[in-house]
Design a protein around this motif. Structure first.
Motif, PDB file in Angstrom:
ATOM      1  N   UNK A 277       1.277  -0.923   0.140  1.00 41.76           N
ATOM      2  CA  UNK A 277      -0.324   0.533  -0.049  1.00 41.76           C
ATOM      3  C   UNK A 277       0.820   1.353  -0.237  1.00 41.76           C
ATOM      4  N   UNK A 278       2.017   1.083   0.470  1.00 37.65           N
ATOM      5  CA  UNK A 278       2.716   2.324  -0.118  1.00 37.65           C
ATOM      6  C   UNK A 278       3.234   2.761  -1.111  1.00 37.65           C
ATOM      7  N   UNK A 279       2.664   2.012  -1.746  1.00 40.39           N
ATOM      8  CA  UNK A 279       2.951   2.253  -3.775  1.00 40.39           C
ATOM      9  C   UNK A 279       1.856   2.428  -3.458  1.00 40.39           C
ATOM     10  N   UNK A 280       0.645   3.183  -3.361  1.00 38.55           N
ATOM     11  CA  UNK A 280      -0.860   3.109  -4.373  1.00 38.55           C
ATOM     12  C   UNK A 280       0.027   4.279  -5.407  1.00 38.55           C
ATOM     13  N   UNK A 281       0.436   5.852  -4.476  1.00 39.17           N
ATOM     14  CA  UNK A 281       0.717   6.800  -4.680  1.00 39.17           C
ATOM     15  C   UNK A 281       1.204   6.773  -6.297  1.00 39.17           C
ATOM     16  N   UNK A 282       2.174   5.650  -6.398  1.00 39.06           N
ATOM     17  CA  UNK A 282       2.126   5.546  -7.876  1.00 39.06           C
ATOM     18  C   UNK A 282       2.001   5.223  -8.928  1.00 39.06           C
ATOM     19  N   UNK A 283       0.771   4.340  -8.659  1.00 39.53           N
ATOM     20  CA  UNK A 283      -0.243   4.600  -9.696  1.00 39.53           C
ATOM     21  C   UNK A 283      -1.047   5.683 -10.235  1.00 39.53           C
ATOM     22  N   UNK A 284      -0.392   6.896  -9.990  1.00 42.69           N
ATOM     23  CA  UNK A 284      -1.315   8.565 -10.302  1.00 42.69           C
ATOM     24  C   UNK A 284      -0.452   8.848 -10.680  1.00 42.69           C
ATOM     25  N   UNK A 285       1.350   8.686 -10.313  1.00 47.91           N
ATOM     26  CA  UNK A 285       2.376   9.493 -10.334  1.00 47.91           C
ATOM     27  C   UNK A 285       3.475   8.910  -9.881  1.00 47.91           C
TER      28      UNK A 285
ATOM     29  N   UNK B  85      14.476   7.724 -12.117  1.00 46.21           N
ATOM     30  CA  UNK B  85      14.249   6.375 -10.666  1.00 46.21           C
ATOM     31  C   UNK B  85      13.049   7.461  -9.817  1.00 46.21           C
ATOM     32  N   UNK B  86      12.321   6.771  -9.323  1.00 47.18           N
ATOM     33  CA  UNK B  86      11.361   7.410  -8.753  1.00 47.18           C
ATOM     34  C   UNK B  86      11.840   6.688  -7.242  1.00 47.18           C
ATOM     35  N   UNK B  87      11.542   8.036  -6.232  1.00 46.16           N
ATOM     36  CA  UNK B  87      12.106   7.272  -5.321  1.00 46.16           C
ATOM     37  C   UNK B  87      11.639   7.311  -4.366  1.00 46.16           C
ATOM     38  N   UNK B  88       9.867   6.559  -4.930  1.00 43.27           N
ATOM     39  CA  UNK B  88       9.333   5.758  -3.849  1.00 43.27           C
ATOM     40  C   UNK B  88       9.067   4.387  -4.529  1.00 43.27           C
ATOM     41  N   UNK B  89       9.269   4.203  -5.702  1.00 45.92           N
ATOM     42  CA  UNK B  89       8.842   2.692  -5.953  1.00 45.92           C
ATOM     43  C   UNK B  89      10.701   2.299  -6.426  1.00 45.92           C
ATOM     44  N   UNK B  90      11.500   2.810  -6.865  1.00 38.46           N
ATOM     45  CA  UNK B  90      12.852   2.282  -7.726  1.00 38.46           C
ATOM     46  C   UNK B  90      12.513   2.385  -8.700  1.00 38.46           C
TER      47      UNK B  90
END
Length: 248
Positions: free
Chosen positions: A3-11, A37-42
């Motif tokens: 669920x930590x990566x839920x925001x990556x579904x938007x941007x 590289x995304x700092x959230x999901x890598x």
């Protein structure tokens, strides 16, 4: 599911640090151009980064404790939103009552006796009913007083909506405003609880006390746990650590 990566579904949260030794590890060349590289999901995301600047000022992804804090703040925002809408609805009702007070008073006096047979069957003392007493008191209120009550309800409702906006956007001013506004009304809630204990009043008091304690302690308001300096240092350290981990 993470669920930590839920925001990556938007941007994705891509960032270009000013430090060359970090910057070169966060960007790769692809057939579609540069990917950051995304700092959230890598993941590496084609296109320009969403932001750039020093590594210690990079945005901190909402993960772990930060995500839990955001969930609590936005739950409070929803509660403030519902409360604000109810207060505005109440203000509208009081204002409408102010304009039609004589007619409503006449209808009440005319229709109340019609409820007596039903009250007798239900063994309900209509004459001493707190609800009827409250209605009579409201109908005997002067129009000027009702106008002030409507204005107070409207102002308090707008305050709740402003709090909800600040909390939902995770702004620090919203945290301060909510902490102050909530703490100011706690003595009134304690007084009401002394007058009469109900589960609704107890629950409301506990929620408000918990909200103030959470905001002051966790968000370091009013100088608690080092205050704003410690809060900014924590954010900067988390930003630098996140960028360094992503680069390595």
């Amino acid at each position: 599911m993470d669920w930590n990566l839920l925001a990556c579904a938007r941007h994705h949260l891509t960032y270009a640090p000013d430090e060359p030794e970090l910057r070169e590890h966060l960007c790769v060349a692809t057939v579609d151009g540069s990917a950051w590289r995304c700092l959230r999901c890598g993941d590496f995301v084609p296109g320009a980064p969403r932001a750039s600047g020093p590594a210690d000022e990079a945005p901190v992804p909402l993960r772990g404790q930060l995500l839990r804090d955001a969930v609590v703040l936005r739950a409070l925002a929803v509660e403030r939103l519902l409360r604000g809408l109810l207060l505005l609805l109440g203000a509208y009702g009081v204002w409408r009552l102010r304009g039609a007070l004589p007619a409503v008073r006449a209808e009440f006096d005319q229709d109340l006796p019609l409820l007596q047979p039903l009250a007798d069957r239900l063994h309900w003392d209509l004459a001493d009913s707190p609800l009827v007493h409250l209605a009579r008191t409201a109908l005997q209120t002067r129009p000027l007083t009702l106008g002030w009550i409507a204005a107070a309800l409207c102002g308090y409702g707008l305050l709740q909506l402003v709090e909800a906006t600040g909390l939902w956007l995770l702004r620090r001013w919203g945290e301060y405003l909510t902490a102050v506004a909530t703490a100011v009304f706690i003595p009134l809630e304690v007084y009401e609880l002394v007058e009469r204990v109900t589960w609704v009043r107890v629950a409301a008091l506990l929620i408000n006390i918990g909200a103030v304690v959470f905001l002051v302690y966790r968000k370091r308001l009013f100088g608690a746990r080092g205050g704003r300096a410690a809060y900014d240092a924590e954010r900067h350290q988390a930003s630098l650590l996140r960028v360094t981990r992503a680069a390595t």
